[in-house]
Design a protein around this motif. Structure first.
Motif, PDB file in Angstrom:
ATOM      1  N   LEU A  53       0.523 -10.340  -3.890  1.00 39.07           N
ATOM      2  CA  LEU A  53       0.212  -9.231  -3.163  1.00 39.07           C
ATOM      3  C   LEU A  53      -0.275  -9.531  -1.784  1.00 39.07           C
ATOM      4  CD1 LEU A  53      -2.071  -7.873  -5.999  1.00 39.07           C
ATOM      5  CD2 LEU A  53       0.083  -7.141  -5.523  1.00 39.07           C
ATOM      6  N   ASP A  54       0.883  -9.592  -1.102  1.00 37.87           N
ATOM      7  CA  ASP A  54       0.661 -10.042   0.438  1.00 37.87           C
ATOM      8  C   ASP A  54       1.618  -8.633   1.129  1.00 37.87           C
ATOM      9  OD1 ASP A  54       0.722 -10.897   3.136  1.00 37.87           O
ATOM     10  OD2 ASP A  54       2.200 -12.354   2.809  1.00 37.87           O
ATOM     11  N   GLU A  55       0.778  -7.902   2.178  1.00 36.58           N
ATOM     12  CA  GLU A  55       1.202  -6.895   2.617  1.00 36.58           C
ATOM     13  C   GLU A  55       1.667  -7.139   4.279  1.00 36.58           C
ATOM     14  OE1 GLU A  55      -1.021  -3.152   2.081  1.00 36.58           O
ATOM     15  OE2 GLU A  55      -1.337  -3.730   0.027  1.00 36.58           O
ATOM     16  N   GLY A  56       1.568  -8.565   4.488  1.00 32.72           N
ATOM     17  CA  GLY A  56       1.846  -8.565   5.833  1.00 32.72           C
ATOM     18  C   GLY A  56       3.300  -8.185   6.326  1.00 32.72           C
ATOM     19  N   PRO A  57       3.512  -8.191   7.605  1.00 34.91           N
ATOM     20  CA  PRO A  57       4.808  -7.590   8.173  1.00 34.91           C
ATOM     21  C   PRO A  57       5.989  -8.606   7.928  1.00 34.91           C
ATOM     22  CG  PRO A  57       3.485  -8.355  10.126  1.00 34.91           C
ATOM     23  CD  PRO A  57       2.382  -8.308   8.735  1.00 34.91           C
TER      24      PRO A  57
ATOM     25  N   ASP B  51       1.310   9.059  -6.670  1.00 41.05           N
ATOM     26  CA  ASP B  51       0.358   9.622  -5.621  1.00 41.05           C
ATOM     27  C   ASP B  51       0.208  10.916  -5.725  1.00 41.05           C
ATOM     28  OD1 ASP B  51      -0.179   6.914  -4.925  1.00 41.05           O
ATOM     29  OD2 ASP B  51       1.685   7.061  -3.433  1.00 41.05           O
ATOM     30  N   ILE B  52       1.403  11.740  -5.966  1.00 37.18           N
ATOM     31  CA  ILE B  52       1.336  13.384  -6.040  1.00 37.18           C
ATOM     32  C   ILE B  52       0.474  13.591  -7.291  1.00 37.18           C
ATOM     33  CG2 ILE B  52       2.833  15.195  -6.535  1.00 37.18           C
ATOM     34  CD1 ILE B  52       5.233  13.692  -5.289  1.00 37.18           C
ATOM     35  N   GLY B  53       0.697  12.701  -8.230  1.00 34.40           N
ATOM     36  CA  GLY B  53      -0.227  13.079  -9.375  1.00 34.40           C
ATOM     37  C   GLY B  53      -1.511  13.091  -9.318  1.00 34.40           C
TER      38      GLY B  53
ATOM     39  N   SER C   3       0.863  -1.197  -0.069  1.00 33.87           N
ATOM     40  CA  SER C   3       0.148  -0.062   0.032  1.00 33.87           C
ATOM     41  C   SER C   3       0.971   1.177   0.101  1.00 33.87           C
ATOM     42  CB  SER C   3      -0.833  -0.010   1.123  1.00 33.87           C
ATOM     43  OG  SER C   3      -0.110   0.183   2.448  1.00 33.87           O
ATOM     44  N   PRO C   4       0.421   2.471  -0.415  1.00 34.18           N
ATOM     45  CA  PRO C   4       1.162   3.596  -0.577  1.00 34.18           C
ATOM     46  C   PRO C   4       1.534   4.038   0.973  1.00 34.18           C
ATOM     47  CG  PRO C   4      -0.645   3.619  -2.130  1.00 34.18           C
ATOM     48  CD  PRO C   4      -0.869   2.505  -1.096  1.00 34.18           C
ATOM     49  N   ALA C   5       0.832   3.808   1.834  1.00 35.68           N
ATOM     50  CA  ALA C   5       1.182   4.036   3.307  1.00 35.68           C
ATOM     51  C   ALA C   5       2.489   3.442   3.486  1.00 35.68           C
ATOM     52  CB  ALA C   5       0.077   3.879   4.153  1.00 35.68           C
ATOM     53  N   ARG C   6       2.981   2.202   3.084  1.00 37.75           N
ATOM     54  CA  ARG C   6       4.192   1.443   3.442  1.00 37.75           C
ATOM     55  C   ARG C   6       5.238   1.912   2.937  1.00 37.75           C
ATOM     56  NH1 ARG C   6       4.420   1.158   7.934  1.00 37.75           N
ATOM     57  NH2 ARG C   6       6.184  -0.244   7.757  1.00 37.75           N
ATOM     58  N   GLU C   7       5.132   2.339   1.562  1.00 35.27           N
ATOM     59  CA  GLU C   7       6.309   2.734   0.740  1.00 35.27           C
ATOM     60  C   GLU C   7       7.413   3.732   1.302  1.00 35.27           C
ATOM     61  OE1 GLU C   7       3.611   2.522  -3.490  1.00 35.27           O
ATOM     62  OE2 GLU C   7       4.298   4.536  -2.540  1.00 35.27           O
ATOM     63  N   LEU C   8       7.064   4.768   1.951  1.00 37.97           N
ATOM     64  CA  LEU C   8       8.052   5.561   2.595  1.00 37.97           C
ATOM     65  C   LEU C   8       8.652   4.898   3.642  1.00 37.97           C
ATOM     66  CD1 LEU C   8       6.650   9.238   2.175  1.00 37.97           C
ATOM     67  CD2 LEU C   8       8.241   8.021   0.618  1.00 37.97           C
ATOM     68  N   PRO C   9       8.022   4.385   4.511  1.00 37.93           N
ATOM     69  CA  PRO C   9       8.695   3.635   5.684  1.00 37.93           C
ATOM     70  C   PRO C   9       9.526   2.632   5.145  1.00 37.93           C
ATOM     71  CG  PRO C   9       6.405   3.988   6.173  1.00 37.93           C
ATOM     72  CD  PRO C   9       6.491   4.465   4.868  1.00 37.93           C
ATOM     73  N   MET C  10       9.403   1.764   4.064  1.00 38.87           N
ATOM     74  CA  MET C  10      10.189   1.026   3.583  1.00 38.87           C
ATOM     75  C   MET C  10      11.276   1.245   3.164  1.00 38.87           C
ATOM     76  SD  MET C  10       7.447  -1.835   1.838  1.00 38.87           S
ATOM     77  CE  MET C  10       8.727  -3.117   1.278  1.00 38.87           C
ATOM     78  N   ILE C  11      11.149   2.464   2.221  1.00 34.61           N
ATOM     79  CA  ILE C  11      12.203   2.981   1.679  1.00 34.61           C
ATOM     80  C   ILE C  11      13.258   3.669   2.717  1.00 34.61           C
ATOM     81  CG2 ILE C  11      13.160   5.181   0.327  1.00 34.61           C
ATOM     82  CD1 ILE C  11      10.533   4.831  -1.384  1.00 34.61           C
ATOM     83  N   TRP C  12      12.883   4.112   3.893  1.00 35.08           N
ATOM     84  CA  TRP C  12      13.653   4.741   5.086  1.00 35.08           C
ATOM     85  C   TRP C  12      14.314   3.560   5.833  1.00 35.08           C
ATOM     86  CZ3 TRP C  12      16.517   8.084   6.671  1.00 35.08           C
ATOM     87  CH2 TRP C  12      16.738   8.123   8.262  1.00 35.08           C
TER      88      TRP C  12
END
Length: 314
Positions: A130-134, A198-200, A56-65
């Motif tokens: 498509l599995d978004e589990g921890p 997401d910005i677009g 999900s988009p909400a997990r992308e930046l935390p993963m990149i960090w």
């Protein structure tokens, strides 16, 4: 003014000049080394977004960090001390390490070319579930950090080869500077690429007129941008990989590949105006180096695919 004070000021001025010269030398050496590793940097930026696929988009930046922090650890805690020790006590191993890096990059570039033309797809990557589990997130982050370790090792080895004439503390400063700048640049670019759609979408939904059109344009542009980055990354891997092989086997005493590329490049620039002859020669040399890199990688890839089937080589 007392003579002793004058002498002290002269000494301070001399030390300041030496320090300024050292800073200039470090900056120039860092710039040269960073330029040499540009191909691997592009590869790093092109590879990383795939690890966010399916989340999900909400997990992308935390993963990149998390990946960014892992990259800093790779470069500054593990590779930097190893590189400084290598530069001081075993610089003769640097060409061997760079040859290994050149083979890896040539393999990566050839693999993408082989997949593009549907040749030897025994190792073609499967689309992630498509599995978004921890658990899967931790797996993807760990995989990205392992890939970063390989690419970072190549970056540090290339950079080290450009600063072998520096004393150890200057090498450490230069390598640390390159590590920080490249890590921030790569993962900043990755974050921007990943969040661009997401910005677009936000611009298109929350605005009207020109701003909304820009948002829709960003959304439409993203698939083309990702495809372009993939192509650029492949070209960069081929160019850098082939160049590393040619120059470093020459360092070890085998000059035939370098002489072959030169003999093919020189006739193509003999009729060119002198003002652009040098640049044209460098471009042709890079292209031929890339062709050689892909050819060598195409020999390696099927062997690797059979030893490490189903993507285990990555």
């Amino acid at each position: 003014m007392p003579t002793g004070l004058v002498a002290l000021l002269d000494d301070v001025a001399a030390i300041a000049k030496v320090a300024a010269a050292s800073v200039d030398d470090i900056g120039a050496a860092a710039a040269r080394a960073g330029t040499k590793s540009a191909g691997v940097v592009i590869d790093d930026a092109a590879v990383t977004p795939q690890y966010m696929t399916g989340f999900s988009p909400a997990r992308e930046l935390p993963m990149i960090w998390k990946i960014t922090k892992g990259s800093f650890r790779n470069k500054l805690l593990f590779l930097l001390p190893a590189a400084v020790v290598l530069g001081q006590f075993a610089p003769f191993l640097i060409p061997v390490i760079l040859i290994c890096g050149g083979l890896f990059l040539s393999y990566e570039a050839a693999e993408k070319v082989l997949e593009l033309f549907h040749i030897d797809e025994t190792n073609k990557h499967e689309k992630p579930a498509l599995d978004e589990g921890p658990g899967r997130e931790a797996e993807m982050v760990s995989s990205a950090i392992r890939t970063d370790l390989i690419l970072s090792a190549e970056i540090m080895a290339i950079a080290l080869s450009e600063v072998t004439e520096q004393v150890w503390w200057q090498q450490a400063i230069i390598l640390a500077l390159i590590a920080v700048v490249i890590t921030v640049g790569v993962y900043g670019a990755v974050a921007l690429i990943v969040k661009m759609d997401d910005i677009g979408l936000h611009l298109a939904r929350e605005n009207e007129g020109i701003v909304a059109s820009v948002g829709r344009g960003l959304i439409k542009m993203m698939p083309k941008l990702l495809a372009a980055i993939s192509v650029i990354g492949t070209l960069a891997m081929a160019w850098v990989g082939g160049g590393l092989l040619i120059h470093n086997v020459a360092e070890l005493g085998w000059h035939a590949p370098e002489h072959l590329i030169k003999s093919l490049s020189i006739p193509l620039v003999t009729q060119a105006p002198q003002a652009i002859a040098g640049t044209l020669y460098s471009i042709i040399f890079a292209i031929l180096s890339g062709v050689l890199g892909v050819a060598i990688g195409a020999v390696i890839a099927p062997l690797v695919h059979r030893i490490f089937p189903h993507g285990e080589a990555h």
